[in-house]
Design a protein around this motif. Sequence first.
Motif, PDB file in Angstrom:
ATOM      1  N   ALA A 244       0.818  -1.211   0.000  1.00 39.74           N
ATOM      2  CA  ALA A 244       0.000   0.000   0.000  1.00 39.74           C
ATOM      3  C   ALA A 244       0.860   1.273   0.000  1.00 39.74           C
ATOM      4  O   ALA A 244       1.711   1.448  -0.853  1.00 39.74           O
ATOM      5  N   GLY A 245       0.628   2.147   0.977  1.00 42.60           N
ATOM      6  CA  GLY A 245       1.265   3.455   0.998  1.00 42.60           C
ATOM      7  C   GLY A 245       2.777   3.421   1.048  1.00 42.60           C
ATOM      8  O   GLY A 245       3.442   4.330   0.550  1.00 42.60           O
ATOM      9  N   PHE A 246       3.342   2.390   1.631  1.00 42.04           N
ATOM     10  CA  PHE A 246       4.794   2.247   1.699  1.00 42.04           C
ATOM     11  C   PHE A 246       5.400   2.318   0.298  1.00 42.04           C
ATOM     12  O   PHE A 246       6.419   2.984   0.081  1.00 42.04           O
ATOM     13  N   VAL A 247       4.759   1.661  -0.649  1.00 46.77           N
ATOM     14  CA  VAL A 247       5.248   1.629  -2.032  1.00 46.77           C
ATOM     15  C   VAL A 247       4.720   2.831  -2.811  1.00 46.77           C
ATOM     16  O   VAL A 247       5.481   3.563  -3.443  1.00 46.77           O
ATOM     17  N   ARG A 248       3.405   3.036  -2.754  1.00 47.72           N
ATOM     18  CA  ARG A 248       2.765   4.104  -3.524  1.00 47.72           C
ATOM     19  C   ARG A 248       3.356   5.476  -3.202  1.00 47.72           C
ATOM     20  O   ARG A 248       3.659   6.260  -4.096  1.00 47.72           O
ATOM     21  N   SER A 249       3.528   5.758  -1.909  1.00 49.25           N
ATOM     22  CA  SER A 249       4.030   7.080  -1.518  1.00 49.25           C
ATOM     23  C   SER A 249       5.451   7.317  -2.017  1.00 49.25           C
ATOM     24  O   SER A 249       5.784   8.435  -2.419  1.00 49.25           O
ATOM     25  N   LYS A 250       6.281   6.296  -1.997  1.00 50.72           N
ATOM     26  CA  LYS A 250       7.648   6.435  -2.522  1.00 50.72           C
ATOM     27  C   LYS A 250       7.609   6.804  -4.006  1.00 50.72           C
ATOM     28  O   LYS A 250       8.339   7.689  -4.464  1.00 50.72           O
ATOM     29  N   ILE A 251       6.743   6.141  -4.754  1.00 54.36           N
ATOM     30  CA  ILE A 251       6.633   6.417  -6.191  1.00 54.36           C
ATOM     31  C   ILE A 251       6.135   7.841  -6.408  1.00 54.36           C
ATOM     32  O   ILE A 251       6.717   8.599  -7.185  1.00 54.36           O
ATOM     33  N   TRP A 252       5.065   8.200  -5.735  1.00 49.40           N
ATOM     34  CA  TRP A 252       4.499   9.543  -5.939  1.00 49.40           C
ATOM     35  C   TRP A 252       5.428  10.638  -5.427  1.00 49.40           C
ATOM     36  O   TRP A 252       5.522  11.699  -6.039  1.00 49.40           O
ATOM     37  N   ASP A 253       6.120  10.398  -4.320  1.00 49.52           N
ATOM     38  CA  ASP A 253       7.107  11.379  -3.848  1.00 49.52           C
ATOM     39  C   ASP A 253       8.180  11.599  -4.917  1.00 49.52           C
ATOM     40  O   ASP A 253       8.575  12.735  -5.202  1.00 49.52           O
ATOM     41  N   THR A 254       8.660  10.507  -5.496  1.00 51.64           N
ATOM     42  CA  THR A 254       9.695  10.585  -6.523  1.00 51.64           C
ATOM     43  C   THR A 254       9.178  11.337  -7.750  1.00 51.64           C
ATOM     44  O   THR A 254       9.852  12.235  -8.268  1.00 51.64           O
TER      45      THR A 254
END
Length: 190
Positions: free
Chosen positions: A37-47
Amino acid sequence: MLKNESDIIRIIEQDSWMMEILKTARTLDLPDWWICAGFVRSKIWDTLHGFNERTELPDIDVIYFDPHLDSEEAEKELEAKLARIHPTIPWSVKNQVRMHRVNNLEPYSSSIDAMSKFPETATALGVKLDESDSVILAAPCGVEDVLQLKLRATEYFTKTEERKKIFEDRILKKGWQSIWTNIEVEHIYK
């Protein structure tokens, strides 16, 4: 820029904090485990948004699939084990063998099956480590939406009015567009 699964794996493997979290979760030696979930998604969107600081996560979702450890108490014990290693991390450990009951759905067959039934395609992502500390990515709904900053319901959440409402309510509650301003939401209407 991020274009595919290999790029996602690369940015996670280059993130020492994420790798430490993954190594910590692996110490539980759980069957069919993933951090999702957010652990992966947030890293992608932050990048993709060019953020220099990591967006704070409300929790770190560790999921697994074990028919022999089917209780909320067992999950709490696992969270406590992780908290002893990293006490500042908001751990959330859930056995997907029981989560279908919590969500009033049909039983899941695996953790990846459970991920495929998350509300949003961009959240239906998980990572774990293999024995050589390489990141393995699970993306049962693909990575196109998360990479294109599209927030849409998984196919599972387009099938009933109740699920459509859950998706729409989450979009409002989570406030993702106020953090990641380039996200495009595909709303579900009757």
